[in-house]
Scaffold this active site. Structure first.
Site, mmCIF file in Angstrom:
data_model
loop_
_atom_site.group_PDB
_atom_site.id
_atom_site.type_symbol
_atom_site.label_atom_id
_atom_site.label_comp_id
_atom_site.label_asym_id
_atom_site.label_seq_id
_atom_site.Cartn_x
_atom_site.Cartn_y
_atom_site.Cartn_z
ATOM 1 N N PRO A 247 7.046 -0.531 1.122
ATOM 2 C CA PRO A 247 8.229 0.298 1.394
ATOM 3 C C PRO A 247 9.406 -0.177 0.541
ATOM 4 O O PRO A 247 10.070 -1.156 0.874
ATOM 5 C CB PRO A 247 8.471 0.079 2.892
ATOM 6 C CG PRO A 247 7.864 -1.259 3.179
ATOM 7 C CD PRO A 247 6.732 -1.453 2.232
ATOM 8 N N ASP A 421 10.947 -5.046 -1.519
ATOM 9 C CA ASP A 421 9.946 -4.802 -0.478
ATOM 10 C C ASP A 421 10.631 -4.933 0.880
ATOM 11 O O ASP A 421 11.040 -6.028 1.278
ATOM 12 C CB ASP A 421 8.809 -5.823 -0.632
ATOM 13 C CG ASP A 421 7.667 -5.569 0.353
ATOM 14 O OD1 ASP A 421 7.870 -4.823 1.322
ATOM 15 O OD2 ASP A 421 6.575 -6.134 0.141
ATOM 16 N N HIS A 422 10.714 -3.821 1.583
ATOM 17 C CA HIS A 422 11.448 -3.835 2.860
ATOM 18 C C HIS A 422 10.722 -4.649 3.928
ATOM 19 O O HIS A 422 11.292 -5.002 4.962
ATOM 20 C CB HIS A 422 11.632 -2.396 3.358
ATOM 21 C CG HIS A 422 12.964 -2.170 4.014
ATOM 22 N ND1 HIS A 422 13.612 -3.128 4.759
ATOM 23 C CD2 HIS A 422 13.800 -1.093 4.017
ATOM 24 C CE1 HIS A 422 14.745 -2.663 5.214
ATOM 25 N NE2 HIS A 422 14.903 -1.423 4.767
ATOM 26 N N ARG A 423 9.468 -4.957 3.736
ATOM 27 C CA ARG A 423 8.758 -5.802 4.701
ATOM 28 C C ARG A 423 9.231 -7.246 4.600
ATOM 29 O O ARG A 423 9.074 -8.043 5.522
ATOM 30 C CB ARG A 423 7.249 -5.730 4.454
ATOM 31 C CG ARG A 423 6.663 -4.334 4.579
ATOM 32 C CD ARG A 423 5.241 -4.277 4.074
ATOM 33 N NE ARG A 423 5.133 -4.691 2.681
ATOM 34 C CZ ARG A 423 4.009 -4.742 1.994
ATOM 35 N NH1 ARG A 423 2.865 -4.407 2.571
ATOM 36 N NH2 ARG A 423 4.007 -5.121 0.740
ATOM 37 N N SER A 425 12.463 -8.109 3.040
ATOM 38 C CA SER A 425 13.916 -8.259 3.047
ATOM 39 C C SER A 425 14.586 -6.961 3.494
ATOM 40 O O SER A 425 13.938 -5.926 3.627
ATOM 41 C CB SER A 425 14.390 -8.653 1.647
ATOM 42 O OG SER A 425 15.779 -8.868 1.642
#
Length: 449
Positions: A247, A421-423, A425
């Site tokens: 994501p 990467d939203h997972r 940060s």
């Protein structure tokens, strides 16, 4: 004790590699880190280094053979240790009680050697390695030789495994070329070129390349369907997987590069006698290193149930190749000065183009930079290279009017977009990162500390 060397995984989704060339022969002594083979992945040819010291007792795979990741390709033993394939060790003893084997017989390595002797002598070609239409497949040696002789590889028919162009093919093409152009200036002497190629060390770089540039577009005719090269297939797989599984979120900032460009000019003037020239990309790498030291979470990878923080900062830089793009890394950037980063960057680009990257450089990046400034691109967002957590995309440095202290002045500015990467940060941390990069580039003396 003998140790099996296996086909490494040198890429996010690499399933197999082709052993292009052995750089060491059976019986050679090797040290840890010695390049012992060249392995071709879908995107590049890289040097495979010994992970153990000793004697290269057995080569289990013939040149040109495709080998699945994790399968043994060679055996290294201790100096003096004999692990050559025992002639009479046919079928491994049924593993029921282990007593059937002679007591003096070494345990596992001979078994492995015996089991894999066939590929050594077997002719290598495999249908799945036939060159796709339009694809030029050539060994690194052939590429080097062709480069030195000024020969267009696309006009040579390869006689190697899967249609691969070999050194002999290039030599034959050179003879043919010489015969047709006798009145021209002397061609390079094959013997000299061959002698130079005999050493595994890369030749002196002949030209510089920007950190990122357009891959030459295939000369397709209108309406023609162009088959995907292996590199393009791999790029398609990785980028699709990245966009589907990671994501992404993006943070963009405009950076005033006026002072950075002035400093760069001064540094280059002072280092001119040493042949060192700092690029804008070098400044950006240095700024990213500083930001990653302060925000180490972006120097990490998502592993499914944890976030793996990396102990070193290895900055990947986008480099255009014949068929696409690769992103090898400058290793251990945290302790490098600007001049050292500049030298490492140029060396990396040169070796990437010559096919002499090390496996670790090919796979060890922990954060990447994609720079399209040389194309006068002002703004773009890059796709994260798995399993990294971020990539910084930078555009061109250009002069434009800006407001400072309520005055309109001319400044040199650059847009930078961070993909994260939203997972791993969140937006606030991404913003902190890009602000750190901005701060260092707008106050560039900090890059010299």
């Amino acid at each position: 004790m003998a140790t099996e060397l296996t086909m490494p995984q040198m890429g996010y989704d690499m399933q197999e590699g082709t052993l292009v060339r052995w750089l060491k022969r059976e019986g050679a002594e090797v040290k840890v880190g010695d390049a012992i083979a060249e392995i071709e992945t879908d995107k590049a040819v890289v040097e495979f280094e010994a992970s153990e010291a000793g004697v290269l007792n057995k080569l289990l795979v013939a040149e040109g053979t495709s080998v699945p990741v994790g399968k043994p390709i060679a055996i290294i033993g201790a100096p003096g240790e004999k692990v050559t394939a025992p002639a009479a060790a046919p079928a491994p003893a049924p593993a029921a009680n282990g007593k059937g084997a002679p007591a003096s017989s070494p345990k596992r390595p001979p078994e492995a050697v015996e089991a894999r002797q066939e590929p050594v002598t077997a002719p290598a070609p495999a249908d799945d390695h036939a060159a796709a239409p339009g694809e030029v497949r050539a060994s690194p040696v052939a590429r080097k030789l062709a480069d030195e002789m000024g020969i267009d590889l696309s006009k040579i028919k390869g006689t190697g495994p899967g249609g691969r162009i070999t050194r002999d093919d290039v030599m034959a093409a050179d003879k043919s070329k010489a015969a047709k152009t006798e009145t021209k200036a002397e061609p390079q002497k094959p013997a000299e070129a061959t002698a130079r190629l005999a050493a595994p060390a890369p030749a002196a770089p002949k030209k510089e390349a920007p950190a990122a540039e357009h891959a030459p577009a295939p000369a397709a005719k209108p309406g023609e369907k162009v088959p995907l090269s292996k590199m393009r297939q791999q790029i398609a797989r990785v980028t699709t997987k990245s966009k589907q599984e990671i994501p992404h979120f993006y943070v963009t900032a405009e950076i005033d590069m006026t002072e950075a460009m002035k400093l760069r000019k001064q540094i280059n003037a002072s280092l001119e006698s040493e042949g060192i020239k700092i690029s804008v990309n070098d400044l950006i790498i240095k700024a990213c290193v500083g930001a990653l030291r302060k925000i180490p979470n972006l120097n990490s990878s998502y592993t499914g149930d944890a976030i793996q923080n990396h102990p070193s900062i290895n900055i990947g830089i986008a480099i255009a190749m014949e068929d696409g793009l690769i992103m090898p890394a400058i290793m251990d950037c945290a302790g490098k000065t600007l001049a050292q980063i500049s030298q490492a960057s140029k060396d990396l680009i040169t070796r990437a183009q010559k096919g002499t990257l090390h496996a670790q450089e090919y796979t060890g990046g922990t954060f990447s930079i994609s720079n399209m400034g040389m194309f006068e691109v002002t703004n773009f967002a890059a796709i994260i290279q798995p399993p990294q957590a971020g990539v910084l995309a930078v555009g061109t440095v250009m002069k434009k009017p800006v407001v400072r202290n309520d005055q309109v002045v001319i400044a040199e500015t650059m847009n930078a977009t961070l993909s994260v990467d939203h997972r791993v940060s969140d937006g606030a941390e991404g913003a902190k990162f890009i602000v750190e990069v901005k701060k260092d580039l707008e106050n560039p003396l900090s890059l010299l500390v």
